[in-house]
Design a protein around this motif. Structure first.
Motif, PDB file in Angstrom:
ATOM      1  N   ALA A   1       0.915  -1.328  -0.064  1.00 24.85           N
ATOM      2  CA  ALA A   1       0.007   0.109  -0.010  1.00 24.85           C
ATOM      3  C   ALA A   1       0.692   1.332   0.013  1.00 24.85           C
ATOM      4  O   ALA A   1       1.789   1.491   0.712  1.00 24.85           O
ATOM      5  CB  ALA A   1      -0.994   0.102   1.133  1.00 24.85           C
TER       6      ALA A   1
ATOM      7  N   GLN B   1      -5.370   3.320   1.715  1.00 27.37           N
ATOM      8  CA  GLN B   1      -5.051   3.190   0.490  1.00 27.37           C
ATOM      9  C   GLN B   1      -6.425   2.223   0.215  1.00 27.37           C
ATOM     10  O   GLN B   1      -6.700   1.007   0.580  1.00 27.37           O
ATOM     11  CB  GLN B   1      -4.030   2.090   0.229  1.00 27.37           C
ATOM     12  CG  GLN B   1      -3.362   2.276  -1.037  1.00 27.37           C
ATOM     13  CD  GLN B   1      -3.879   1.209  -2.212  1.00 27.37           C
ATOM     14  OE1 GLN B   1      -5.004   1.389  -2.283  1.00 27.37           O
ATOM     15  NE2 GLN B   1      -3.191   0.879  -2.714  1.00 27.37           N
TER      16      GLN B   1
ATOM     17  N   HIS C   1      -3.776  -2.295  -8.513  1.00 30.72           N
ATOM     18  CA  HIS C   1      -3.245  -2.325  -7.207  1.00 30.72           C
ATOM     19  C   HIS C   1      -1.751  -1.456  -7.121  1.00 30.72           C
ATOM     20  O   HIS C   1      -1.417  -0.567  -6.492  1.00 30.72           O
ATOM     21  CB  HIS C   1      -2.666  -3.442  -6.277  1.00 30.72           C
ATOM     22  CG  HIS C   1      -2.568  -3.276  -4.937  1.00 30.72           C
ATOM     23  ND1 HIS C   1      -3.353  -3.495  -3.932  1.00 30.72           N
ATOM     24  CD2 HIS C   1      -1.463  -2.672  -4.520  1.00 30.72           C
ATOM     25  CE1 HIS C   1      -2.899  -3.484  -2.800  1.00 30.72           C
ATOM     26  NE2 HIS C   1      -1.716  -2.644  -2.946  1.00 30.72           N
ATOM     27  N   SER C   2      -1.192  -1.662  -8.190  1.00 27.31           N
ATOM     28  CA  SER C   2       0.351  -0.853  -8.152  1.00 27.31           C
ATOM     29  C   SER C   2       0.014   0.463  -8.614  1.00 27.31           C
ATOM     30  O   SER C   2       0.943   1.260  -8.214  1.00 27.31           O
ATOM     31  CB  SER C   2       1.244  -1.537  -9.276  1.00 27.31           C
ATOM     32  OG  SER C   2       2.544  -1.081  -9.644  1.00 27.31           O
TER      33      SER C   2
ATOM     34  N   ASP D   1      -0.754   2.085  -5.585  1.00 25.69           N
ATOM     35  CA  ASP D   1       0.392   1.862  -4.517  1.00 25.69           C
ATOM     36  C   ASP D   1       1.127   2.748  -4.731  1.00 25.69           C
ATOM     37  O   ASP D   1       1.662   3.589  -3.769  1.00 25.69           O
ATOM     38  CB  ASP D   1       0.740   0.255  -4.850  1.00 25.69           C
ATOM     39  CG  ASP D   1       2.226   0.300  -4.097  1.00 25.69           C
ATOM     40  OD1 ASP D   1       2.605   1.209  -3.434  1.00 25.69           O
ATOM     41  OD2 ASP D   1       3.250  -0.555  -4.767  1.00 25.69           O
TER      42      ASP D   1
END
Length: 265
Positions: free
Chosen positions: A22, A140, A167-168, A171
């Motif tokens: 995160a 996040q 997610h990246s 992130d």
């Protein structure tokens, strides 16, 4: 009551080094730096007794940096402490904590350790570093996952043509587009936080943070069913402000939570 189906496979996948963390180092450190500027003097002193000269920005990434530690705690237990699972249409209060625990149950556990006068300094330091990290994680949006795609890790996208996953993007790639160091970014965002913002955001109730993240989460998936859609300027324009609000809120809430931990409710 709805039973959360967080499987062992999912827990292991999130502990693997290849899984996104995160906010990445920049985001976590921004949150830590903002919190450092908002904690009380008493809280600052209490933290120094436990962590010495290590500030909140430095401590904020420790729980990710230790993921390769071969000990049973890091390889078997700690993975689920970075996220919660809230299926779409549910609230956290409507689902059960999985047997392996989650970010919120870990937050309560580590808070108890920090407050325990009989705990060793080493145990209190581990617990405090995890608290600092978990507060950032919960802010996040994809760390309040829907239980279907490992917090967006299974949602394949391209970011300005480069293969990655959703997610990246959340992130690190969104916030790294600013091309700022964490200290520059924290100063930038810190100047934007008005007194009214601090008052409005000042809550140590993690269920409030989770509810916000799940609401945001359901709005950030690409509006297309195409395989690996290319996200670029339009997605960045639409969502970067939201990511930055979560960083600012995370910093203010971390300060609020730590003040509460050390008796400054």
């Amino acid at each position: 009551m709805f039973r959360r189906t967080a499987t062992l496979v999912s827990a292991i996948a999130l502990t693997m080094p290849s899984a996104a963390h995160a906010w990445g180092q920049t985001g976590h450190r921004v949150i830590g730096e903002i919190a450092q500027e908002n904690i009380s003097g008493k809280t600052r002193a209490e933290i120094e007794l436990i962590l010495g000269e290590e500030d909140l920005a430095q401590a904020s990434t420790w729980a990710d940096e230790e993921r390769s530690n071969p000990s049973d705690f890091w390889q078997r237990d700690a993975g689920p402490y970075h996220y919660v699972t809230v299926p779409e249409g549910k609230t956290y209060a409507e689902v059960d904590v999985p047997d392996e625990g989650d970010a919120l149950s870990a937050l309560a556990r580590f808070t108890k350790t920090v407050r325990d006068p009989n705990a060793t300094r080493e145990d209190r330091a581990l617990a405090l570093r995890f608290i600092i990290h978990i507060v950032g994680d919960i802010h996040q949006p994809l760390h309040a996952g829907n239980g279907e795609d490992r917090g967006g890790n299974d949602v394949k996208v391209r970011w300005f043509g480069e293969e990655t996953n959703l997610h990246s993007v959340w992130d690190s790639r969104l916030i790294d587009s600013r091309n700022l160091s964490y200290s520059e970014y924290a100063r930038w965002l810190g100047r934007e936080i008005q007194p009214g913002d601090t008052i409005a955001w000042w809550t140590a109730d993690a269920q409030v943070w989770i509810a916000e993240s799940t609401q945001i989460r359901d709005t950030i998936y690409p509006a297309t069913e195409a395989a690996s859609p290319n996200l670029s300027y339009a997605y960045q324009y639409e969502h970067l402000d939201t990511a930055e609000i979560r960083l600012k809120q995370g910093g203010v809430r971390l300060a609020a939570y730590l003040d509460g931990v050390f008796g400054e409710d």
